[in-house]
Design a protein around this motif. Structure first.
Motif, PDB file in Angstrom:
ATOM      1  N   PHE B 196       0.716  -1.171   0.219  1.00  0.00           N
ATOM      2  CA  PHE B 196       0.005  -0.139  -0.027  1.00  0.00           C
ATOM      3  C   PHE B 196       0.759   1.191   0.205  1.00  0.00           C
ATOM      4  CE2 PHE B 196      -4.515  -1.495   0.997  1.00  0.00           C
ATOM      5  CZ  PHE B 196      -4.074  -2.639   0.800  1.00  0.00           C
ATOM      6  N   LEU B 197       0.772   2.128  -1.182  1.00  0.00           N
ATOM      7  CA  LEU B 197       1.568   3.203  -1.187  1.00  0.00           C
ATOM      8  C   LEU B 197       0.710   4.489  -1.043  1.00  0.00           C
ATOM      9  CD1 LEU B 197       4.626   4.193  -2.216  1.00  0.00           C
ATOM     10  CD2 LEU B 197       3.782   4.393  -4.267  1.00  0.00           C
ATOM     11  N   GLY B 198       0.973   4.947  -0.059  1.00  0.00           N
ATOM     12  CA  GLY B 198       0.237   6.513   0.167  1.00  0.00           C
ATOM     13  C   GLY B 198       1.126   7.623  -0.108  1.00  0.00           C
ATOM     14  N   ARG B 199       0.378   8.751  -0.695  1.00  0.00           N
ATOM     15  CA  ARG B 199       0.956   9.914  -0.783  1.00  0.00           C
ATOM     16  C   ARG B 199       0.093  10.933  -0.014  1.00  0.00           C
ATOM     17  NH1 ARG B 199       2.342  12.345  -6.634  1.00  0.00           N
ATOM     18  NH2 ARG B 199       4.332  10.967  -6.438  1.00  0.00           N
ATOM     19  N   SER B 200       0.820  11.523   0.857  1.00  0.00           N
ATOM     20  CA  SER B 200       0.333  12.739   1.457  1.00  0.00           C
ATOM     21  C   SER B 200       0.752  14.040   1.261  1.00  0.00           C
ATOM     22  CB  SER B 200       0.309  12.525   3.154  1.00  0.00           C
ATOM     23  OG  SER B 200       0.104  11.378   3.574  1.00  0.00           O
ATOM     24  N   VAL B 201      -0.519  15.061   1.200  1.00  0.00           N
ATOM     25  CA  VAL B 201       0.154  16.393   0.648  1.00  0.00           C
ATOM     26  C   VAL B 201      -0.546  17.343   1.714  1.00  0.00           C
ATOM     27  CG1 VAL B 201       0.281  16.153  -1.603  1.00  0.00           C
ATOM     28  CG2 VAL B 201      -1.969  16.981  -0.567  1.00  0.00           C
ATOM     29  N   LEU B 211      -3.759  16.740   4.141  1.00  0.00           N
ATOM     30  CA  LEU B 211      -4.498  15.748   3.586  1.00  0.00           C
ATOM     31  C   LEU B 211      -3.599  14.707   3.711  1.00  0.00           C
ATOM     32  CD1 LEU B 211      -5.264  18.015   0.475  1.00  0.00           C
ATOM     33  CD2 LEU B 211      -6.714  17.712   2.140  1.00  0.00           C
ATOM     34  N   ILE B 212      -3.906  13.926   4.669  1.00  0.00           N
ATOM     35  CA  ILE B 212      -2.915  12.730   5.227  1.00  0.00           C
ATOM     36  C   ILE B 212      -3.684  11.307   5.042  1.00  0.00           C
ATOM     37  CG2 ILE B 212      -1.521  11.732   7.300  1.00  0.00           C
ATOM     38  CD1 ILE B 212      -1.314  14.473   8.206  1.00  0.00           C
ATOM     39  N   VAL B 213      -2.839  10.654   4.303  1.00  0.00           N
ATOM     40  CA  VAL B 213      -3.264   9.235   4.036  1.00  0.00           C
ATOM     41  C   VAL B 213      -2.456   8.286   4.872  1.00  0.00           C
ATOM     42  CG1 VAL B 213      -4.277   9.546   1.712  1.00  0.00           C
ATOM     43  CG2 VAL B 213      -1.947   8.884   2.182  1.00  0.00           C
ATOM     44  N   ARG B 214      -3.086   7.410   5.475  1.00  0.00           N
ATOM     45  CA  ARG B 214      -2.371   6.256   6.317  1.00  0.00           C
ATOM     46  C   ARG B 214      -2.432   4.858   5.737  1.00  0.00           C
ATOM     47  NH1 ARG B 214      -4.740   9.938   9.721  1.00  0.00           N
ATOM     48  NH2 ARG B 214      -3.393  10.871  11.285  1.00  0.00           N
ATOM     49  N   PRO B 215      -1.298   4.461   4.956  1.00  0.00           N
ATOM     50  CA  PRO B 215      -1.230   3.303   4.299  1.00  0.00           C
ATOM     51  C   PRO B 215      -1.020   2.219   5.134  1.00  0.00           C
ATOM     52  CG  PRO B 215       0.928   4.600   3.844  1.00  0.00           C
ATOM     53  CD  PRO B 215      -0.445   5.450   4.569  1.00  0.00           C
ATOM     54  N   ARG B 216      -0.559   2.343   6.334  1.00  0.00           N
ATOM     55  CA  ARG B 216      -0.273   1.131   7.174  1.00  0.00           C
ATOM     56  C   ARG B 216      -1.802   0.830   7.706  1.00  0.00           C
ATOM     57  NH1 ARG B 216       3.897   1.587  11.885  1.00  0.00           N
ATOM     58  NH2 ARG B 216       2.362   2.694  12.994  1.00  0.00           N
TER      59      ARG B 216
END
Lengths: 220, 244
Positions: B196-201, B211-216
């Motif tokens: 799971f690759l997550g990009r936060s900006v 705008l945070i994503v939590r791939p874990r």
């Protein structure tokens, strides 16, 4: 009058500075007491009666390190040493008893097969400095010395353990990493003790002696 | 961009609408820039499924020097497997390691099913394993790492107020391998690979807007669902891993 006022102000300022410095220093001193329950190992019990020497250096072990420009660390390991090693040896050997020194006293001389002295030789740790470091790491080395009841040396065996823990609160992470390292030491001792060549030979001698005395029991 | 919008529309109402449109477009760009790309590859090679009264335990592979599956992640998977109406019976990780001490410590834990077979032949070990009620062991290997980051935000404060401007972004990659062992047949039942690759900006226009994503967390959810399917669905489950 003026001089008195200046002097009073100076003493208040010095006091405040002292309090601030004290707070700062206390804030940078970390004290960790290792307390944990160590599980009983699932290993075969060795048919030998062992006298155990736990010196005060081991049971009151205290590690102190001052890391420049960071903090001072005091780690108390004495209780954990006693709990871990005591439980371990009680399971590993058919009988254990605390003794003070080797050679053994005439009372213990014929009631024990050997004497085991355990020392904690080295303790090292690393707490992350930057946020990029992910783990607190602990490395420790014990030295086990096995003697004949008369004091003759059988073997000296250094056993080391490594533990790491994810960073969080440094003290808690260090505690976890130390417990992991101690469990590793316990794992090595309980599984590899009988495999050391000198110990293997000594155990075989004991087995032969036991077999011989069973074949030819002494009669009064 | 701002200049062009003003040049095209002269009416004050139209300018306001256009400004909203521009802000909307910018926000949409930021929102589309952040997100998670997921990839899960399950592979099951037996038809074994968990039965009533049998348990599963989730363990972390700890022999790597640089990384290991986080304790939090192991807990998340364990809780996820036990949760819900279709929840499985999950054995506590710590309790299992303690009951089988020292055989599942990092330096001694079996790395393959041949070593597991050897381990179970040691005196007392098989009895202890049976006493736990555990049928399946899930070995988790992997970690979540920051793979890239960039941009920057500048903040300033003065008598008239304070504000920030800029854009920061970062990428976290949650990559885990779950290997499932069947203690009854002493075989590897299969594997599940999750990436799971997550990009936060974080754009900052006066105030920073994270705008945070939590791939874990997403990896935990995804892997848990797959593991539940894996342990309850027989043969033919999921596609095999890519070869070559």
């Amino acid at each position: 009058m003026e001089i008195m006022r200046i002097s009073r102000h100076r003493s208040i300022a010095t006091g405040l500075l002292g309090v601030l410095a004290g707070t700062y220093l206390v804030g940078c001193a970390s004290v960790v007491t290792i307390e944990a329950e160590f599980p009983t190992p699932v290993v075969e019990t060795l048919p030998v009666r062992i006298g155990l020497i736990f010196d005060e250096a081991l049971t009151s072990y205290e590690y102190y390190e001052k890391i420049p420009q960071q903090a001072t660390w005091t780690i108390y390991l004495g209780n954990a040493n006693e709990t871990m090693l005591g439980g371990l040896f009680d399971t590993m050997f058919v009988e254990t008893r605390a003794v003070d020194a080797v050679p053994l006293t005439p009372t213990d001389l014929y009631n024990l097969d050997g004497v085991l002295r355990t020392e904690l030789e080295k303790f090292e740790f690393e707490v992350p400095i930057s946020k990029r470091d992910e783990f607190v790491e602990v490395w420790m080395q014990y030295r086990l010395t096995l003697y004949e009841p008369d004091g003759a040396l059988i073997v000296e065996w250094p056993v080391s353990g490594y533990g790491k823990s994810e960073t969080g609160k440094s003290e808690e992470a260090l505690h976890r990493a130390t417990v992991v390292a101690m469990r590793e030491v316990g794992a090595a001792i309980s599984t590899r003790f009988a495999e050391q060549p000198e110990i293997e030979y000594w155990l075989q001698e004991r087995r032969n002696a036991a077999a011989l005395s069973a074949d030819f029991p002494l009669t009064n | 961009m701002r200049l062009r919008c003003r040049q095209t529309f002269r009416s004050p109402i139209n300018v306001a609408q256009t400004q909203k449109l521009c802000v909307g477009l910018v926000l949409a760009t930021f929102l589309s820039a952040c997100g998670v790309t997921a990839r899960i590859e399950p592979y099951k090679q037996t038809n074994s499924v968990i039965r009533e009264g049998e348990q599963v335990v989730v363990l972390a592979r700890k022999h790597h020097a640089t990384h290991e599956a986080e304790a939090e992640f192991i807990e998340c998977i364990s809780k996820g497997l036990a949760k819900g109406r279709d929840g499985l019976e999950v054995h506590s990780t710590t309790a299992f390691e303690d009951q089988l001490y020292p055989w599942f410590e990092p330096s001694l834990a079996p790395l393959n099913t041949d070593e597991l077979t050897e381990l179970l032949e040691k005196p007392g070990v098989l009895e202890r394993v049976e006493a736990t009620g555990v049928r399946f062991v899930v070995w988790l290997d992997g970690s979540t790492d920051r793979t890239a980051s960039g941009g920057g935000i500048t903040c300033a404060a003065g008598i008239g107020g304070a504000g920030c401007i800029g854009l920061a972004w970062w990428e976290d990659d949650a990559r885990y391998d779950a290997t499932i062992w069947d203690l009854e047949s002493l075989t590897s039942a299969g594997t599940i690979y999750a990436d799971f690759l997550g990009r936060s900006v974080m754009p900052a226009i006066i105030i920073p807007i994270p705008l945070i994503v939590r791939p874990r967390a997403r990896a935990c959810k995804g892997l848990t669902e797959q593991l539940k399917n894996f342990l309850t669905t027989p043969y033919g489950y999921g596609p095999g891993p890519e070869l070559g």
